[in-house]
Design an enzyme around this catalytic site. Structure first.
Site, PDB file in Angstrom:
ATOM      1  N   GLY A  21       0.823  -1.204   0.000  1.00  0.00           N
ATOM      2  CA  GLY A  21       0.000   0.000   0.000  1.00  0.00           C
ATOM      3  C   GLY A  21       0.851   1.244   0.000  1.00  0.00           C
ATOM      4  N   GLY A  23       0.685   5.542   1.189  1.00  0.00           N
ATOM      5  CA  GLY A  23       0.005   6.624   1.886  1.00  0.00           C
ATOM      6  C   GLY A  23       0.693   7.924   1.567  1.00  0.00           C
ATOM      7  N   GLY A  24       0.338   8.960   2.305  1.00  0.00           N
ATOM      8  CA  GLY A  24       0.901  10.276   2.060  1.00  0.00           C
ATOM      9  C   GLY A  24       2.376  10.379   2.373  1.00  0.00           C
ATOM     10  N   MET A  25       2.846   9.614   3.363  1.00  0.00           N
ATOM     11  CA  MET A  25       4.240   9.712   3.802  1.00  0.00           C
ATOM     12  C   MET A  25       5.113   8.560   3.354  1.00  0.00           C
ATOM     13  SD  MET A  25       3.851  11.076   7.754  1.00  0.00           S
ATOM     14  CE  MET A  25       5.445  10.452   8.195  1.00  0.00           C
ATOM     15  N   ALA A  26       4.508   7.411   3.037  1.00  0.00           N
ATOM     16  CA  ALA A  26       5.324   6.221   2.849  1.00  0.00           C
ATOM     17  C   ALA A  26       4.676   5.210   1.920  1.00  0.00           C
ATOM     18  CB  ALA A  26       5.577   5.557   4.202  1.00  0.00           C
ATOM     19  N   VAL A  28       4.383   0.967   1.746  1.00  0.00           N
ATOM     20  CA  VAL A  28       4.547  -0.228   2.569  1.00  0.00           C
ATOM     21  C   VAL A  28       4.751  -1.417   1.643  1.00  0.00           C
ATOM     22  CG1 VAL A  28       3.560  -1.705   4.348  1.00  0.00           C
ATOM     23  CG2 VAL A  28       3.108   0.757   4.385  1.00  0.00           C
ATOM     24  N   LYS A  43       7.714  -0.350   5.984  1.00  0.00           N
ATOM     25  CA  LYS A  43       7.217   0.982   5.647  1.00  0.00           C
ATOM     26  C   LYS A  43       8.418   1.874   5.376  1.00  0.00           C
ATOM     27  CE  LYS A  43       3.905   4.375   7.405  1.00  0.00           C
ATOM     28  NZ  LYS A  43       2.932   4.615   8.496  1.00  0.00           N
ATOM     29  N   ASP A 135      -5.666   9.162  14.292  1.00  0.00           N
ATOM     30  CA  ASP A 135      -6.175   8.854  12.945  1.00  0.00           C
ATOM     31  C   ASP A 135      -6.804   7.453  12.916  1.00  0.00           C
ATOM     32  OD1 ASP A 135      -6.767   9.506  10.301  1.00  0.00           O
ATOM     33  OD2 ASP A 135      -4.833   8.819   9.528  1.00  0.00           O
TER      34      ASP A 135
END
Length: 182
Positions: A21, A23-26, A28, A43, A135
């Site tokens: 997957g 996300g905004g920062m990383a 995985v 990650k 979150d």
């Protein structure tokens, strides 16, 4: 290799297999931790954010905060480090999908109550240890292969015990759909 993986970082001690997957920062990755011959979720901070020291601090903070916790419904961090310029976290691989997917498929009332009971216990445990996730949402709840729910993605978590400020006044953090109204 997964077709989504255009760039695969080299992390000594880990063999990357596919992208799980983004996300905004990383990103995985499913990886094998070579020293223990086990699958982990690796990650790795996105290359585009490496120059931003605040993002780097927030990313490494996630690993340090989660490593303080030991609860069956909170993801376990096995390793934290930097390979070249890329910070990474190695965590338990959770192959059972997300709560978001299970909600779409339909949960029985009994199963929903069991999941919520376990998540509330885990959140309470984190709060007693001075850590606020900030979150919690169905996409951040993953399941073990036995169906046990596990809270993941502590990327914007806050430790109440430290003076460190990794957020700014007037800046909203989290997922809008799941934020508390305050």
């Amino acid at each position: 290799m997964d077709s989504k993986a255009s760039y695969l970082p080299q992390i000594p001690g880990y063999a990357l297999e596919s992208v799980l997957g983004q996300g905004g920062m990383a990103t995985v990755y499913l990886a094998v931790q070579e020293s223990l011959s086990r699958h982990v979720a690796l990650k790795v901070m996105k290359q585009a954010l490496l120059a931003d020291e605040d993002f780097r601090k927030r990313f490494l903070n996630e690993g340090r905060l989660v490593a303080q916790l030991s609860h069956p419904n909170i993801v376990t961090v096995h390793d934290i480090g930097t390979a070249g310029d890329s910070p990474y976290l190695a965590m338990t691989y959770l192959p059972g999908g997300t709560l978001q997917a299970r909600i779409r498929e339909g949960l029985s009332v009994a199963k929903a109550i069991d999941v919520m009971r376990r998540l509330c216990d885990a959140i309470g445990y984190a709060h007693r240890h001075g850590i606020v996730h900030r979150d919690i949402k169905p996409g951040n709840i993953l399941f073990t292969d036995d169906g046990i729910p596990v809270i993941t993605d502590f990327g914007i978590a806050k430790s109440l015990a430290t003076e460190t400020q990794l957020t700014s006044t007037g800046v909203a953090m989290g997922s809008v759909k799941y934020m508390s109204p305050e």
